[in-house]
Design a protein around this motif. Structure first.
Motif, short mmCIF file in Angstrom:
data_model
loop_
_atom_site.label_atom_id
_atom_site.label_comp_id
_atom_site.label_asym_id
_atom_site.label_seq_id
_atom_site.Cartn_x
_atom_site.Cartn_y
_atom_site.Cartn_z
N SER A 108 0.82 -1.21 0.00
CA SER A 108 0.00 0.00 0.00
C SER A 108 0.86 1.27 0.00
CB SER A 108 -0.92 -0.02 1.22
OG SER A 108 -1.69 1.15 1.28
N ALA A 109 1.87 1.30 0.86
CA ALA A 109 2.70 2.50 1.00
C ALA A 109 3.46 2.83 -0.28
CB ALA A 109 3.69 2.32 2.15
N TYR A 110 3.94 1.79 -0.98
CA TYR A 110 4.77 2.02 -2.15
C TYR A 110 4.05 1.73 -3.47
CZ TYR A 110 8.36 2.58 1.31
OH TYR A 110 9.08 3.03 2.39
N ARG A 111 2.75 1.50 -3.36
CA ARG A 111 1.88 1.31 -4.54
C ARG A 111 2.35 0.17 -5.45
NH1 ARG A 111 0.58 7.63 -5.99
NH2 ARG A 111 -0.10 8.19 -3.90
N ILE A 112 2.68 -0.92 -4.81
CA ILE A 112 3.07 -2.13 -5.53
C ILE A 112 1.93 -3.12 -5.34
CG2 ILE A 112 4.71 -4.05 -5.65
CD1 ILE A 112 6.81 -2.09 -4.45
N PRO A 113 1.36 -3.66 -6.40
CA PRO A 113 0.27 -4.63 -6.22
C PRO A 113 0.70 -5.77 -5.29
CG PRO A 113 0.48 -4.03 -8.53
CD PRO A 113 1.66 -3.44 -7.82
N LEU A 114 -0.17 -6.13 -4.37
CA LEU A 114 0.15 -7.15 -3.38
C LEU A 114 0.55 -8.46 -4.04
CD1 LEU A 114 0.36 -7.91 -0.41
CD2 LEU A 114 -2.10 -8.41 -0.43
N ALA A 115 -0.15 -8.86 -5.09
CA ALA A 115 0.18 -10.11 -5.78
C ALA A 115 1.58 -10.06 -6.38
CB ALA A 115 -0.85 -10.40 -6.87
N THR A 116 1.98 -8.89 -6.89
CA THR A 116 3.32 -8.72 -7.45
C THR A 116 4.37 -8.86 -6.36
OG1 THR A 116 2.48 -7.28 -9.20
CG2 THR A 116 4.84 -7.11 -8.69
N LEU A 117 4.13 -8.19 -5.23
CA LEU A 117 5.06 -8.26 -4.10
C LEU A 117 5.21 -9.69 -3.62
CD1 LEU A 117 6.78 -6.80 -1.95
CD2 LEU A 117 4.68 -6.58 -0.60
N LYS A 118 4.10 -10.40 -3.47
CA LYS A 118 4.15 -11.79 -3.03
C LYS A 118 4.92 -12.66 -4.03
CE LYS A 118 0.02 -11.88 -0.15
NZ LYS A 118 -1.30 -12.49 0.06
N GLY A 119 4.70 -12.42 -5.31
CA GLY A 119 5.43 -13.16 -6.34
C GLY A 119 6.92 -12.95 -6.24
N ALA A 142 11.32 -1.85 -11.99
CA ALA A 142 10.91 -2.17 -10.62
C ALA A 142 12.14 -2.32 -9.72
CB ALA A 142 10.08 -3.45 -10.61
N ALA A 143 13.21 -2.90 -10.23
CA ALA A 143 14.44 -3.05 -9.45
C ALA A 143 15.01 -1.68 -9.07
CB ALA A 143 15.47 -3.86 -10.22
N ALA A 144 14.96 -0.74 -10.01
CA ALA A 144 15.43 0.62 -9.72
C ALA A 144 14.56 1.26 -8.65
CB ALA A 144 15.42 1.46 -11.00
N TYR A 145 13.25 1.07 -8.76
CA TYR A 145 12.31 1.62 -7.77
C TYR A 145 12.59 1.01 -6.40
CZ TYR A 145 7.80 2.84 -5.60
OH TYR A 145 6.83 3.31 -4.77
N LEU A 146 12.82 -0.30 -6.34
CA LEU A 146 13.12 -0.95 -5.07
C LEU A 146 14.44 -0.43 -4.49
CD1 LEU A 146 11.99 -4.56 -5.99
CD2 LEU A 146 10.91 -3.06 -4.30
N SER A 147 15.40 -0.12 -5.33
CA SER A 147 16.67 0.45 -4.85
C SER A 147 16.45 1.83 -4.24
CB SER A 147 17.68 0.55 -5.99
OG SER A 147 18.05 -0.73 -6.42
N VAL A 148 15.55 2.61 -4.84
CA VAL A 148 15.22 3.92 -4.28
C VAL A 148 14.54 3.74 -2.92
CG1 VAL A 148 13.79 5.98 -4.57
CG2 VAL A 148 15.09 5.09 -6.50
N ILE A 149 13.61 2.80 -2.84
CA ILE A 149 12.94 2.53 -1.56
C ILE A 149 13.98 2.11 -0.52
CG2 ILE A 149 11.33 0.99 -0.36
CD1 ILE A 149 9.71 0.86 -3.02
N GLU A 150 14.92 1.27 -0.92
CA GLU A 150 15.95 0.79 0.00
C GLU A 150 16.78 1.93 0.57
OE1 GLU A 150 18.67 -3.10 -0.08
OE2 GLU A 150 19.03 -1.75 -1.76
N LYS A 151 17.11 2.91 -0.27
CA LYS A 151 17.99 4.00 0.16
C LYS A 151 17.22 5.19 0.74
CE LYS A 151 21.67 2.80 -3.08
NZ LYS A 151 21.19 1.47 -3.33
N LEU A 152 16.01 5.42 0.26
CA LEU A 152 15.24 6.61 0.66
C LEU A 152 13.80 6.23 0.98
CD1 LEU A 152 16.55 8.89 -2.23
CD2 LEU A 152 17.26 9.03 0.16
#
Length: 96
Positions: free
Chosen positions: A53-64, A76-86
């Protein structure tokens, strides 16, 4: 006289075959670093639902991703790297 589309296509296929057979060094390889999504989410002390919910990633995608059934693509990998750092800044940007 210039080359035709067919000639270019045949040459490309020949290059692909050579690469597949290990005979060509011309190809570029791009390695995409993908953060471990489950570890990232747990470091942030978030449930799957909250992270989704917080990062607007579909739950099914996250679970996958977490179950290894799917891998994040380069975007998506770049977005996850941004989440990881910021993480806080990313969440704040999405809330506004």
């Amino acid at each position: 006289m210039g080359t035709t589309f067919g000639d270019d296509l045949i040459e490309s296929l020949n290059q692909a075959v050579a690469h597949t057979n290990g005979q060509s060094k011309a190809a570029r390889v791009h390695v995409v670093e993908v953060p471990d999504v489950r570890s990232l989410r747990k470091r942030l002390k978030m449930s799957q639902q909250a992270f989704s919910s917080a990062y607007r990633i579909p739950l099914a995608t996250l679970k996958g991703w977490e179950q290894g059934r799917r891998q994040p693509d380069a975007t998506a990998a770049a977005y996850l790297s941004v989440i990881e750092k910021l993480s806080a800044e990313t969440r704040a940007a999405l809330e506004s």
